[in-house]
Write an enzyme that holds these catalytic residues in place. Structure first.
Site, PDB file in Angstrom:
ATOM      1  CE  LYS A 113       4.672  -3.418  -7.793  1.00  0.00           C
ATOM      2  NZ  LYS A 113       3.776  -2.606  -6.988  1.00  0.00           N
ATOM      3  NE  ARG A 163       1.108  -0.017 -12.084  1.00  0.00           N
ATOM      4  CZ  ARG A 163       0.790  -0.311 -10.832  1.00  0.00           C
ATOM      5  NH1 ARG A 163       1.352   0.333  -9.843  1.00  0.00           N
ATOM      6  NH2 ARG A 163      -0.086  -1.249 -10.592  1.00  0.00           N
ATOM      7  NE  ARG A 177      -2.706  -8.419  -3.890  1.00  0.00           N
ATOM      8  CZ  ARG A 177      -1.924  -7.748  -4.715  1.00  0.00           C
ATOM      9  NH1 ARG A 177      -0.715  -7.418  -4.358  1.00  0.00           N
ATOM     10  NH2 ARG A 177      -2.372  -7.424  -5.909  1.00  0.00           N
ATOM     11  NE  ARG A 222      -5.384  -3.956  -4.578  1.00  0.00           N
ATOM     12  CZ  ARG A 222      -4.117  -3.731  -4.942  1.00  0.00           C
ATOM     13  NH1 ARG A 222      -3.182  -3.621  -4.033  1.00  0.00           N
ATOM     14  NH2 ARG A 222      -3.792  -3.613  -6.202  1.00  0.00           N
ATOM     15  NE  ARG A 225      -4.136  -5.228 -10.661  1.00  0.00           N
ATOM     16  CZ  ARG A 225      -3.726  -5.543  -9.443  1.00  0.00           C
ATOM     17  NH1 ARG A 225      -4.258  -6.541  -8.803  1.00  0.00           N
ATOM     18  NH2 ARG A 225      -2.772  -4.846  -8.861  1.00  0.00           N
TER      19      ARG A 225
HETATM   20  P1  AMP Z   1      -1.085  -1.123  -7.215  1.00  0.00           P
HETATM   21  O1  AMP Z   1      -1.578  -1.017  -5.825  1.00  0.00           O
HETATM   22  O2  AMP Z   1       0.309  -0.578  -7.370  1.00  0.00           O
HETATM   23  O3  AMP Z   1      -1.241  -2.482  -7.806  1.00  0.00           O
HETATM   24  O4  AMP Z   1      -2.018  -0.140  -8.090  1.00  0.00           O
HETATM   25  C1  AMP Z   1      -3.415  -0.336  -8.183  1.00  0.00           C
HETATM   26  C2  AMP Z   1      -3.977   0.391  -9.388  1.00  0.00           C
HETATM   27  O5  AMP Z   1      -3.729   1.794  -9.270  1.00  0.00           O
HETATM   28  C3  AMP Z   1      -3.387   0.006 -10.717  1.00  0.00           C
HETATM   29  O6  AMP Z   1      -3.978  -1.143 -11.258  1.00  0.00           O
HETATM   30  C4  AMP Z   1      -3.690   1.235 -11.546  1.00  0.00           C
HETATM   31  O7  AMP Z   1      -5.048   1.286 -11.909  1.00  0.00           O
HETATM   32  C5  AMP Z   1      -3.456   2.349 -10.552  1.00  0.00           C
HETATM   33  N1  AMP Z   1      -2.058   2.831 -10.550  1.00  0.00           N
HETATM   34  C6  AMP Z   1      -1.159   2.710  -9.528  1.00  0.00           C
HETATM   35  N2  AMP Z   1       0.006   3.284  -9.833  1.00  0.00           N
HETATM   36  C7  AMP Z   1      -0.136   3.776 -11.084  1.00  0.00           C
HETATM   37  C8  AMP Z   1       0.719   4.478 -11.965  1.00  0.00           C
HETATM   38  N3  AMP Z   1       1.987   4.791 -11.631  1.00  0.00           N
HETATM   39  N4  AMP Z   1       0.228   4.821 -13.181  1.00  0.00           N
HETATM   40  C9  AMP Z   1      -1.035   4.533 -13.548  1.00  0.00           C
HETATM   41  N5  AMP Z   1      -1.895   3.867 -12.765  1.00  0.00           N
HETATM   42  C10 AMP Z   1      -1.464   3.488 -11.541  1.00  0.00           C
END
Ligand code: AMP
Length: 223
Positions: free
Chosen positions: A19, A93, A132, A165, A176
């Site tokens: 995404k 989320r 990734r 990451r 996750r």
């Molecule tokens: P992402 O890059 O979107 O995969 O986000 C990486 C990490 O940031 C996630 O695993 C969460 O720990 C945190 N995170 C990102 N967006 C949110 C959200 N809307 N609510 C809570 N935690 C978030």
């Protein structure tokens, strides 16, 4: 550019669904400002401020950050939210963040036009996450086989060495996926049933190009 209609989109997908790469492509091609809560939160960690210190361990463990802190980070970025084309990647989320988005819509005076789910199986998503790599400087994402940079291990955009990451570490991948299923799955289901006319599901198991084309078509952006 001036005559383009405003468009506000929320994009959902498991970690590893592609995404973020799709959002990046869409953003560049059609002038969307991106709201990526994951990136905003990682920036806070890099800055090492009070918020960053508080959330660092949660991010590294693949757990979600509490809703009120996510709200805080978004409130710092209200000026971006005033742009006419917005793409939310990674928010909302949790069920608790749905009213937060509603408040932002009222406060900034926009309405989300489409809630899009990029659908892939858990097995496919994990396979993708293993390959990734990201640019620690600009946040661009690559995949060692499916979307490699021109020079191995180097960001095409700014020449920085790519990294894995922390939350793509093998022991965090499963957490996750589970967090997505239990916390975000119900959010996707909520929009699918509450707003069926604005909900789009895209088959994310095709090639990146095919998914990208389907997404553009579904959003009425295909040329
Ligand atoms: P992402 O890059 O979107 O995969 O986000 C990486 C990490 O940031 C996630 O695993 C969460 O720990 C945190 N995170 C990102 N967006 C949110 C959200 N809307 N609510 C809570 N935690 C978030």
């Amino acid at each position: 550019m001036e005559n383009r209609p405003p468009l506000h989109i929320v994009i959902f997908g498991r970690p590893g669904s592609g995404k973020s790469s799709l959002a990046e492509r869409l953003g560049e091609a059609h002038g969307f400002a991106m709201i990526r809560t994951g990136e905003l939160l990682r920036e806070a960690v890099r800055r090492g401020d009070a918020l960053g210190t508080q959330i660092e361990e949660l991010l590294a463990a693949g757990r979600l950050v509490p809703d009120d802190l996510v709200g805080e980070v978004l409130a710092w970025n209200l000026s971006v939210l005033r742009r006419d084309r917005l793409l939310f990647d990674g928010f909302p989320r949790t069920i608790g963040q749905i009213p937060l988005l509603r408040r932002l819509e009222e406060l900034v005076d926009f309405r989300v036009d489409y809630y899009v789910e990029i659908a892939v199986s858990a097995a496919e998503a994990v396979a993708r996450m293993e390959g990734r790599r990201v640019c620690p400087s600009c946040g661009a994402t690559y995949h060692v086989r499916k979307n490699p940079p021109a020079a191995e291990g180097i960001c095409d955009k700014d020449g920085t060495a790519l990294v894995r990451r922390a939350d793509d570490a093998p022991d965090v991948l499963g957490v996750r996926q589970q967090v997505y299923e239990t916390q975000t799955g119900p959010v996707v289901e909520y929009y699918r049933t509450a707003l069926p006319d604005r909900f789009l599901r895209i088959d994310g198991e095709q090639s990146f190009e095919a998914v990208s084309a389907d997404l553009e078509r579904a959003l009425g952006l295909a040329s």
